[in-house]
Enzyme design. Structure first.
Site, PDB file in Angstrom:
ATOM      1  N   CYS A  37      11.112  17.692  -2.111  1.00 49.98           N
ATOM      2  CA  CYS A  37      10.155  16.943  -1.306  1.00 49.98           C
ATOM      3  C   CYS A  37      10.661  16.722   0.115  1.00 49.98           C
ATOM      4  CB  CYS A  37       9.847  15.600  -1.943  1.00 49.98           C
ATOM      5  SG  CYS A  37       9.222  15.756  -3.612  1.00 49.98           S
ATOM      6  N   CYS A 106       8.484   7.306   3.854  1.00 48.57           N
ATOM      7  CA  CYS A 106       9.919   7.116   4.087  1.00 48.57           C
ATOM      8  C   CYS A 106      10.314   5.670   3.803  1.00 48.57           C
ATOM      9  CB  CYS A 106      10.280   7.453   5.529  1.00 48.57           C
ATOM     10  SG  CYS A 106       9.992   9.174   5.961  1.00 48.57           S
TER      11      CYS A 106
END
Ligand SMILES: Cc1ncc(COP(=O)(O)O)c(C=O)c1O
Lengths: 137, 403
Positions: A37, A106
């Protein structure tokens, strides 16, 4: 896409990069994300007998926002109690770093890393791991 | 040395000052419509267009009558595929193309599939190339077109165009190539390669943006495409619209310069590219993506394992490059071209494309080597994957938390 000054600052001068002894009883380690990812965070906390986070370290494979999110997380963790640390919400990271919508994941990852590190610590202390809140990724 | 250093020449190039100079009169002085037959303004621009058409045809070994001007390679690709599909509908509906083509080809194919086309997408080998045997096996009685890019934009790898052209000719199937990255950089000949349709664009060869061409063969066989834009019937009825005269003149000049300087440019750039590549391969766990054998002279695509591409680009902000990393796009998918090579996603995430160009200097290459090396080392110091690799932990043995 331009990065915010704070992201650039954390990326250029990351706080608390490093490794704690993961076999130590007082260290909790969280490893989240996946190489496929494009981001992996490892966040570690060292907890005192009084339950205070004395030290926090990270290493991150990822974009600038991922690095900045984990760097910021370690900064915030130090000096907090484990319970206070659990309160850290990914949206606070988003706000502090002015992350754009495509980078929110994030901050989610950073929050997951904190929770994973705390759980690892809890299990070592013979406590129940906390239910992971299902986050929306 | 001006920062950031531009090493993204596969994306677009700076306009050569000589090209810019050739264009300026057509903005300010000779601004007539090239289709105006009744006055000197029109004659003058028509002359400019005719001359450019010759210059452009020459670089691919074509006749000037075989050049159809468009707004760029995207449009040329669309016109070629959709135009052939419509024009040759009675002959068949099967197209053969490659999984690593530019989106302008792949998405045009997807569009045609909805209209009833049958499309075979050939997979590439690890080196980025297809083989002539793959094409041979894919050909069916209803195959009308094979479309294979000349050189890949992300990797620079060059497909076996001449063999494919010969095969298509033998089978009586039309052959289109998206030669956007190749024309002006390496010799391309529609005669030697038996190409029936060829797309190219000015801005990849030091010309202006927004102008391109489709070569459409006129003899052996005579090829026609159905117009996709209706209007005044310009460009032999295949592409209507007032010609972009300054753009076309610049495109012509860019071709003329590229032809004259191709050999020296290629020799100089491949030397600099090799220097850059060899220096960066000194880093541990760095790999070149795609074959090094059949490749454009100015391109290299390198994966730096255990470092994420966008993070790396941020660390080398003084060098303008592009990455196969997902993070550069809105999706979380890394480059489909790299994935098609069979690369692990993590390697695809760690890739950087360096595209050198006519204006690249030795000093810039030296700076880039240092900059990239430092950034990779710095990011590896903060990469948990690098630490695990160094400890001998197999990353595949870990249960990652997907997100
Ligand atoms: C292989 C290839 N085909 C087509 C295009 C599109 O060209 P243009 O920008 O002229 O539409 C590009 C460039 O982006 C390319 O690299």
């Amino acid at each position: 896409m331009a990065y915010s000054d704070k992201v650039i600052d954390h990326y250029t001068n990351p706080r608390n990069i490093g490794t704690l002894d993961k076999s130590s009883e007082s260290v909790g380690t969280g490893l989240v994300g996946a190489p496929e990812c494009g981001d992996v965070m490892r966040l570690q906390i060292q907890v005192s007998d009084e339950g205070v986070i004395e030290d926090a370290k990270f290493k991150t494979f990822g974009c600038g926002s991922a690095i900045a999110s984990s760097s910021l997380a370690t900064e915030w963790l130090k000096g907090k109690s484990v319970d206070e640390a659990l309160e850290i919400d990914n949206m606070e990271i988003v706000e502090e770093l002015a992350l754009p919508p495509v980078k929110i994941h994030c901050s989610v990852l950073a929050e997951d890393a904190i929770k994973a590190a705390i759980n690892d610590y809890r299990v070592k202390k013979g406590l129940e791991p906390l239910e992971a809140e299902k986050s929306i990724h | 040395m001006q920062l950031p250093i531009y090493l993204d020449n596969n994306s677009t190039t700076k306009c050569d000052p000589r090209v810019f100079e050739a264009m300026t009169p057509y903005f300010l002085k000779d601004y007539g419509n090239a289709a105006s037959r009744s006055h000197a303004y029109g004659w003058k621009t028509e002359e400019g267009v005719d001359y450019a058409r010759e210059q452009i045809a020459k670089i691919i070994g074509a006749n000037s009558k075989e050049i159809i001007f468009t707004s760029g390679a995207t449009e040329s690709n669309n016109l070629a595929l959709k135009g052939v599909y419509e024009m040759y509908a009675a002959k068949g509906n099967h197209f053969i193309t490659v999984s690593t083509e530019h989106k302008a080809i792949l998405d045009a194919c997807k569009h045609l599939e909805k209209l009833g086309a049958e499309v075979t997408y050939l997979p590439v080998a690890e080196n980025g190339l297809i083989t002539i045997e793959q094409i041979q096996e894919a050909i069916k009685p209803n195959t009308v077109l094979v479309s294979v890019m000349y050189a890949n934009n992300e990797l620079g790898v060059i497909q076996p165009i001449r063999e494919i052209g010969a095969l298509c000719k033998e089978k009586g199937i039309l052959f289109h190539t998206d030669a956007t990255q190749a024309v002006g950089k390496i010799p391309v000949s529609v005669i030697d390669d038996n190409i029936d349709l060829l797309s190219f664009t000015a801005h990849k060869m030091y010309g202006p943006k927004g102008v391109g061409a489709l070569y459409v063969r006129r003899k052996n066989p005579r090829v026609k495409v159905t117009a996709q834009i209706d209007g005044g019937g310009h460009e032999r009825g295949m592409r209507s619209g007032t010609l972009n005269v300054p753009g076309i003149v610049g495109f012509g000049k860019a071709c003329e310069i590229a032809m004259a300087e191709m050999d020296t440019d290629a020799a100089r750039l491949s030397k600099m590219r090799d220097k850059l590549e060899n220096a960066l391969l000194q880093l541990e766990e760095a790999y070149v993506n795609g074959t090094k054998e059949h490749r454009l002279p100015h391109t290299t695509n390198i994966s730096f394992k255990y470092v994420e591409g966008e993070g790396l680009m941020m660390g080398i902000k003084d060098v303008a490059v592009s990455s196969g990393s997902a993070c550069t796009s809105a999706s979380l998918e890394p480059s489909y071209v790299l994935k098609n090579l069979g690369l692990d996603d993590e390697l695809a995430h760690s890739s950087i494309r360096f595209g050198l160009g006519r204006f690249t200097t030795d000093e810039e290459i030296d700076f880039t080597i240092k900059c990239v090396t430092d950034a990779v080392n710095k990011l590896r110091d903060m990469s948990p994957l690098w630490e695990m690799f160094k400890e001998g932990i197999d990353l595949k043995s870990i249960e990652w938390t997907e997100h």
